[in-house]
Motif scaffolding. Structure first.
Motif, PDB file in Angstrom:
ATOM      1  N   UNK A 139       0.817  -1.218   0.000  1.00  0.00           N
ATOM      2  CA  UNK A 139       0.000   0.000   0.000  1.00  0.00           C
ATOM      3  C   UNK A 139       0.850   1.266   0.000  1.00  0.00           C
ATOM      4  N   UNK A 140       1.824   1.352   0.914  1.00  0.00           N
ATOM      5  CA  UNK A 140       2.540   2.604   1.128  1.00  0.00           C
ATOM      6  C   UNK A 140       3.390   3.063  -0.052  1.00  0.00           C
ATOM      7  N   UNK A 141       4.237   2.217  -0.663  1.00  0.00           N
ATOM      8  CA  UNK A 141       5.097   2.729  -1.752  1.00  0.00           C
ATOM      9  C   UNK A 141       4.321   3.371  -2.905  1.00  0.00           C
ATOM     10  N   UNK A 142       3.299   2.687  -3.475  1.00  0.00           N
ATOM     11  CA  UNK A 142       2.567   3.359  -4.564  1.00  0.00           C
ATOM     12  C   UNK A 142       1.778   4.573  -4.085  1.00  0.00           C
ATOM     13  N   UNK A 143       1.327   4.557  -2.817  1.00  0.00           N
ATOM     14  CA  UNK A 143       0.613   5.715  -2.280  1.00  0.00           C
ATOM     15  C   UNK A 143       1.538   6.929  -2.216  1.00  0.00           C
ATOM     16  N   UNK A 144       2.761   6.727  -1.723  1.00  0.00           N
ATOM     17  CA  UNK A 144       3.726   7.819  -1.671  1.00  0.00           C
ATOM     18  C   UNK A 144       4.095   8.291  -3.074  1.00  0.00           C
ATOM     19  N   UNK A 145       4.188   7.363  -4.011  1.00  0.00           N
ATOM     20  CA  UNK A 145       4.523   7.736  -5.388  1.00  0.00           C
ATOM     21  C   UNK A 145       3.446   8.649  -5.971  1.00  0.00           C
ATOM     22  N   UNK A 146       2.191   8.350  -5.660  1.00  0.00           N
ATOM     23  CA  UNK A 146       1.102   9.157  -6.199  1.00  0.00           C
ATOM     24  C   UNK A 146       1.093  10.573  -5.634  1.00  0.00           C
ATOM     25  N   UNK A 147       1.438  10.719  -4.359  1.00  0.00           N
ATOM     26  CA  UNK A 147       1.280  12.020  -3.699  1.00  0.00           C
ATOM     27  C   UNK A 147       2.614  12.732  -3.463  1.00  0.00           C
ATOM     28  N   UNK A 148       3.712  12.187  -3.984  1.00  0.00           N
ATOM     29  CA  UNK A 148       5.018  12.773  -3.700  1.00  0.00           C
ATOM     30  C   UNK A 148       5.117  14.242  -4.098  1.00  0.00           C
ATOM     31  N   UNK A 149       4.642  14.652  -5.273  1.00  0.00           N
ATOM     32  CA  UNK A 149       4.729  16.083  -5.601  1.00  0.00           C
ATOM     33  C   UNK A 149       4.025  16.974  -4.583  1.00  0.00           C
ATOM     34  N   UNK A 150       2.884  16.535  -4.072  1.00  0.00           N
ATOM     35  CA  UNK A 150       2.176  17.318  -3.052  1.00  0.00           C
ATOM     36  C   UNK A 150       2.961  17.361  -1.756  1.00  0.00           C
ATOM     37  N   UNK A 151       3.594  16.254  -1.385  1.00  0.00           N
ATOM     38  CA  UNK A 151       4.415  16.232  -0.171  1.00  0.00           C
ATOM     39  C   UNK A 151       5.619  17.157  -0.307  1.00  0.00           C
ATOM     40  N   UNK A 152       6.236  17.156  -1.481  1.00  0.00           N
ATOM     41  CA  UNK A 152       7.382  18.031  -1.715  1.00  0.00           C
ATOM     42  C   UNK A 152       6.967  19.492  -1.559  1.00  0.00           C
ATOM     43  N   UNK A 153       5.832  19.846  -2.134  1.00  0.00           N
ATOM     44  CA  UNK A 153       5.346  21.220  -2.003  1.00  0.00           C
ATOM     45  C   UNK A 153       5.079  21.585  -0.554  1.00  0.00           C
ATOM     46  N   UNK A 154       4.543  20.640   0.217  1.00  0.00           N
ATOM     47  CA  UNK A 154       4.257  20.922   1.625  1.00  0.00           C
ATOM     48  C   UNK A 154       5.540  21.090   2.429  1.00  0.00           C
ATOM     49  N   UNK A 155       6.552  20.305   2.127  1.00  0.00           N
ATOM     50  CA  UNK A 155       7.842  20.458   2.802  1.00  0.00           C
ATOM     51  C   UNK A 155       8.421  21.851   2.525  1.00  0.00           C
TER      52      UNK A 155
END
Length: 222
Positions: A139-155
Motif C-alpha cells: 500500500x505505502x510505496x505506490x501511495x507515496x509515489x502518487x502524492x510525492x509532488x504534493x508532499x514536496x510542495x508541503x515540505x
C-alpha cells in the motif's frame, strides 16, 4: 526620490547569512524526516486504527490545519513551559515544524492510500501477508509515489514557514537578515537578498526531493 542600493554592506555580513542558511537547512531536514514519518503513522491510524485513535488523529489534524503556524510555535515555546516542559528556541522550532508538517502530510498520504486498488490488497492477503506487511510493501510505496509532488510542495511551505521562528530567537535566515539590517540600516537590501536565498533554497529543495523520490519510489515526479 532615488534609492541607492548597497548590497555590499549586507554581503559583508556573510558569516551571519551562512549561519542563517545552515539553521534553515537544518530545521528543514530534521522536521522533514520526523514530520513525514509521523504523517505516515497518522495516515495509517486514520485509515486502519481503532475508532478512538481515528477520532484523536482526526482532531489533531483539523486543529493544526486550521490554526496559524506562528500560534503553534508560540504555544510550544511559551505555553509548554507552563506544563513543565522548557524547550530551547531551536527545539521549539523543530517541534512546531514537525507537528505542522505531519498534520498536512497525514491527509496527503491518506489520500494516496485510499486510492490503492482493492485488488492489490486482496492479492496480498491471498499470499498470507500480514496487515503490517501489506501496508509497508503493497500500500505505502505506490501511495507515496502518487502524492510525492504534493508532499514536496508541503515540505517547501514548511521550510518557508520557518522564517517566523526568528520570532523566538531561532537563528535562521530571516533572523540573520533582520539582525544585519539592524546593524547597517540596509533593510531593503537585506530582505531582498534573504528573499533571493529563500527562492534558491526552495528550488534546490524541490529538485533534491524529486530526485530522492525518483530513486526511492521509482517514478515520483513533480
Amino acid at each position: 526620490m532615488s534609492i541607492q542600493l548597497d548590497f555590499g554592506a549586507v554581503l559583508a555580513q556573510w558569516p551571519l547569512l551562512l549561519q542563517g542558511i545552515a539553521w534553515t537547512a537544518g530545521l528543514t531536514a530534521v522536521s522533514t524526516v520526523a514530520g513525514l514519518g509521523l504523517g505516515i503513522a497518522a495516515a495509517w491510524a486514520r485509515n486502519e486504527g481503532p475508532l478512538p485513535l481515528r477520532w484523536t488523529v482526526g482532531l489533531y489534524v483539523e486543529l493544526i490545519r486550521n490554526t496559524p503556524f506562528i500560534i503553534q510555535l508560540f504555544f510550544v515555546f511559551f505555553g509548554l513551559p507552563a506544563l513543565g516542559l522548557q524547550l530551547s528556541p531551536a527545539w521549539a522550532s523543530v517541534l512546531a515544524m514537525v507537528v505542522n508538517l505531519s498534520a498536512y502530510a497525514t491527509e496527503i498520504i491518506r489520500a494516496g492510500i485510499r486510492a490503492t486498488p482493492r485488488g492489490q490488497i486482496e492479492a496480498a492477503q491471498s499470499l498470507a501477508m500480514t496487515p503490517p506487511q501489506i501496508f509497508l510493501h503493497v500500500v505505502l510505496p505506490p501511495a507515496l509515489r502518487r502524492v510525492w509532488p504534493a508532499l514536496v510542495s508541503q515540505v517547501i511551505i514548511v521550510m518557508l514557514g520557518s522564517s517566523v521562528c526568528g520570532q523566538i530567537s531561532t537563528e535562521e535566515l530571516s533572523y540573520a537578515a533582520n539582525l544585519i539590517q539592524s546593524r547597517n540600516f540596509r533593510a531593503f537590501e537585506a530582505f531582498i537578498l534573504a528573499a533571493a536565498i529563500y527562492l534558491a533554497l526552495s528550488v534546490g529543495l524541490r529538485h533534491l526531493l524529486n530526485r530522492l523520490g525518483a530513486r526511492w519510489l521509482g517514478g515520483a515526479h513533480g
